[in-house]
Design an enzyme around this catalytic site. Structure first.
Site, PDB file in Angstrom:
ATOM      1  N   ILE A 111     -21.894 -40.718 -17.877  1.00 32.65           N
ATOM      2  CA  ILE A 111     -21.059 -40.763 -16.671  1.00 32.65           C
ATOM      3  C   ILE A 111     -20.147 -39.529 -16.639  1.00 32.65           C
ATOM      4  CG2 ILE A 111     -19.138 -41.982 -15.555  1.00 32.65           C
ATOM      5  CD1 ILE A 111     -20.503 -44.614 -16.469  1.00 32.65           C
ATOM      6  N   HIS A 112     -19.552 -39.216 -17.773  1.00 30.66           N
ATOM      7  CA  HIS A 112     -18.678 -38.033 -17.860  1.00 30.66           C
ATOM      8  C   HIS A 112     -19.443 -36.763 -17.493  1.00 30.66           C
ATOM      9  CE1 HIS A 112     -15.919 -35.036 -19.349  1.00 30.66           C
ATOM     10  NE2 HIS A 112     -16.740 -34.695 -20.330  1.00 30.66           N
TER      11      HIS A 112
END
Length: 194
Positions: free
Chosen positions: A28-29
């Site tokens: 996600i990052h």
């Protein structure tokens, strides 16, 4: 925030929830880094609907939600693409409108607690060009403090170091701001709670 996508983690006896959080949140990052603007701001906020904090046990739960102002932003992010290699362990919902009835709003922000004198001494030594032993003397009287805030263990792709991303939640009654950092967190912007 008008739209959201929900990510449900599916742990197994061999792959526990903490390990999954590390892998899922790393992806996600990376995706959020790709869509940040020239001021390092991201138009997507993250929430943890099963977040629980208490003196004995604090957990993020097994879900996270990604919020954006419009469907196009979440489509451009494409959570399923970023989590494709973890498809046996996660379920990504379709993009949905945020319900009208809310419990309120929450700020999910990074907390950086002063957890150990050893860590503080290492940082001080590097920043002030001192030896580790000299820096450690500065923190000799520091009492070790236990932290109850839930965290995700991540690995920095730039330095290779493993670190804890402590995530603190604060409930509010009104919506504030709409930009987040590359973890989907913000010290000032809220996300809907439902």
């Amino acid at each position: 925030m008008r739209c959201y996508c929900e990510i449900i983690l599916l742990p197994t006896p061999e792959v526990n929830l903490n390990f999954l959080w590390s892998k899922v949140f790393q992806q996600i990052h990376l995706g959020l880094v790709e869509i940040q603007d020239d001021k390092d701001q991201v138009p997507i906020g993250v929430s943890f609907p099963e977040y629980v904090i208490s003196e004995k046990c604090s957990v993020l739960g097994g879900k996270c939600r990604l919020f954006a102002q419009d469907e196009a932003t979440l489509s451009r992010f494409d959570a399923a693409k970023w989590l494709n290699r973890l498809s046996d362990y996660v379920h990504c919902s379709s993009i949905r409108p945020v319900p009208r009835k809310l419990k309120g709003y929450a700020i999910y922000h990074r907390q950086q607690p002063k957890t150990s004198k050893e860590r503080l001494a290492r940082r001080y030594a590097v920043r002030h060009n001192e030896s580790y032993d000299e820096a450690l003397l500065r923190y000799n009287d520091m009492v070790h403090k236990s932290i109850t805030t839930p965290f995700i263990r991540l690995k920095s792709l730039s330095s290779g170091q493993v670190f804890c991303l402590w995530i603190k939640k604060t409930m509010l009654s009104e919506h504030l701001g709409a930009t987040y950092n590359s973890y989907g967190l913000s010290a000032q912007a809220t996300v809907p709670e439902f």
